[in-house]
Write a protein that holds these residues in place. Sequence first.
Motif, short mmCIF file in Angstrom:
data_model
loop_
_atom_site.label_atom_id
_atom_site.label_comp_id
_atom_site.label_asym_id
_atom_site.label_seq_id
_atom_site.Cartn_x
_atom_site.Cartn_y
_atom_site.Cartn_z
N LEU A 1 24.41 -8.67 -29.19
CA LEU A 1 25.23 -7.73 -28.42
C LEU A 1 24.82 -7.72 -26.95
CD1 LEU A 1 25.44 -4.78 -30.97
CD2 LEU A 1 27.31 -6.26 -30.24
N GLU A 2 23.54 -7.83 -26.68
CA GLU A 2 23.08 -7.86 -25.29
C GLU A 2 23.58 -9.10 -24.58
OE1 GLU A 2 18.86 -7.47 -25.51
OE2 GLU A 2 18.91 -5.32 -25.95
N LEU A 3 23.57 -10.24 -25.26
CA LEU A 3 24.05 -11.47 -24.63
C LEU A 3 25.56 -11.41 -24.40
CD1 LEU A 3 22.02 -14.18 -26.59
CD2 LEU A 3 21.71 -13.48 -24.22
N ILE A 4 26.29 -10.86 -25.34
CA ILE A 4 27.74 -10.75 -25.19
C ILE A 4 28.10 -9.82 -24.03
CG2 ILE A 4 29.77 -9.71 -26.32
CD1 ILE A 4 28.85 -11.00 -28.89
N GLY A 5 27.19 -8.91 -23.71
CA GLY A 5 27.42 -8.03 -22.57
C GLY A 5 27.42 -8.74 -21.24
N HIS A 6 27.08 -10.02 -21.22
CA HIS A 6 27.09 -10.82 -19.98
C HIS A 6 27.93 -12.07 -20.21
CE1 HIS A 6 23.84 -8.29 -18.35
NE2 HIS A 6 23.31 -8.35 -19.56
N PRO A 7 29.25 -11.89 -20.32
CA PRO A 7 30.12 -13.01 -20.71
C PRO A 7 30.11 -14.17 -19.74
CG PRO A 7 31.42 -11.11 -19.99
CD PRO A 7 30.01 -10.64 -20.11
N ASP B 1 34.96 -9.74 -27.97
CA ASP B 1 34.58 -8.76 -28.99
C ASP B 1 35.32 -9.01 -30.29
OD1 ASP B 1 32.86 -7.59 -27.24
OD2 ASP B 1 34.16 -5.89 -26.73
N GLU B 2 36.61 -9.32 -30.19
CA GLU B 2 37.42 -9.57 -31.39
C GLU B 2 36.88 -10.77 -32.16
OE1 GLU B 2 42.06 -10.74 -32.50
OE2 GLU B 2 41.52 -10.03 -30.48
N LEU B 3 36.53 -11.83 -31.43
CA LEU B 3 36.03 -13.03 -32.09
C LEU B 3 34.66 -12.78 -32.71
CD1 LEU B 3 36.76 -15.97 -32.64
CD2 LEU B 3 35.60 -16.59 -30.51
N PHE B 4 33.84 -11.99 -32.04
CA PHE B 4 32.51 -11.65 -32.54
C PHE B 4 32.62 -10.93 -33.89
CE2 PHE B 4 28.83 -8.76 -32.81
CZ PHE B 4 27.80 -9.67 -32.66
#
Length: 330
Positions: free
Chosen positions: A187-193, A256-259
């Motif tokens: 989640l932390e990594l996804i926060g920096h797309p 987010d949807e793909l995650f």
Amino acid sequence: MVVNPTAGGSPLALAGKVAEQLACEGFEPRLLTTAHRGEAVEAVSEAVRNDPGDGRELALVLAVGGDGTVREVAEGMARGTGSWPGGGGVGQRHGREAPALFVVPGGTGNSFYRALFADTPVEEALGMVLGPEHSGARLRRLDLGRLVELDQAVVLGASAGFLASVLDAARSTPEVPGRRRYEQAALELIGHPDDLGTDARVLVDGELLVTGRLLLVALGGARHRAGSFELLPGSVLDDGLFDVCAIEVPSPARLDELFVAVAGGRHLGEPEVTYAKGRNVVIEAAGDETVPVEYDGDLMAGALSPAQSVTFEVVGGALAAWAGDPPPAG
């Protein structure tokens, strides 16, 4: 019983409980506590190869730790029985049955145990195996992978890109228990797309599967990675094939949807996803950046430099292991 005392899931306490359960069934467990990476491969290989066959022969080899511990034990068993490419050992066992692996989930993600027994408590799973009819369990000949450049086994799977970065990030939060550690890091990594993705090429059985800006590439036999992400929902543990999933970097609106789709194994058919099966997989760094690679939850020493590649091949039916019946993951 091989125990990695540094694994993330109370391995020593688990080993004690399992040893008591084995003793109650008349087994005499021998304990090896590993002190460094790679130690279990040689120790297990020697134990399997030199099994005396005098009525005290090995019946089970237990791996107590995470997926990296399972990998070392599985490789040692394959080398000791001669099922590893170029290995001897079968003749030295004088035709006796090879011992079987039983996985005790003492790590953080425990994805391989999940592939074998789902979320069955380990005491219950071992009870199935030790029971007179093995009710609820069965012996299977599982495939292993081989990381060709290092001549090392891959039991769970391997990946390049995002998952390797998740493993690296999770190291900074050892206080977070179990699978939550990986979920939090993801989640932390996804926060920096803007920082996601790497340029890579993927070949399966010599044919180009995908090339471009990829979020990740994952391959293997077990369906879940990091205990939570069902990246390979079509995978079967003994079909002689890797499943391969490559995901292009999605738009921020789709991330987010793909995650969520990946977490539930519902991502096949999404426009960013390419999925295939094959016996040989090559991942190559295709841009100016390095590409991190992991296998069985351990980062490969040194990321792939530009134009450098890594190769994985299937070693079919190399490992005798106990699993649930019916199988929870193919």
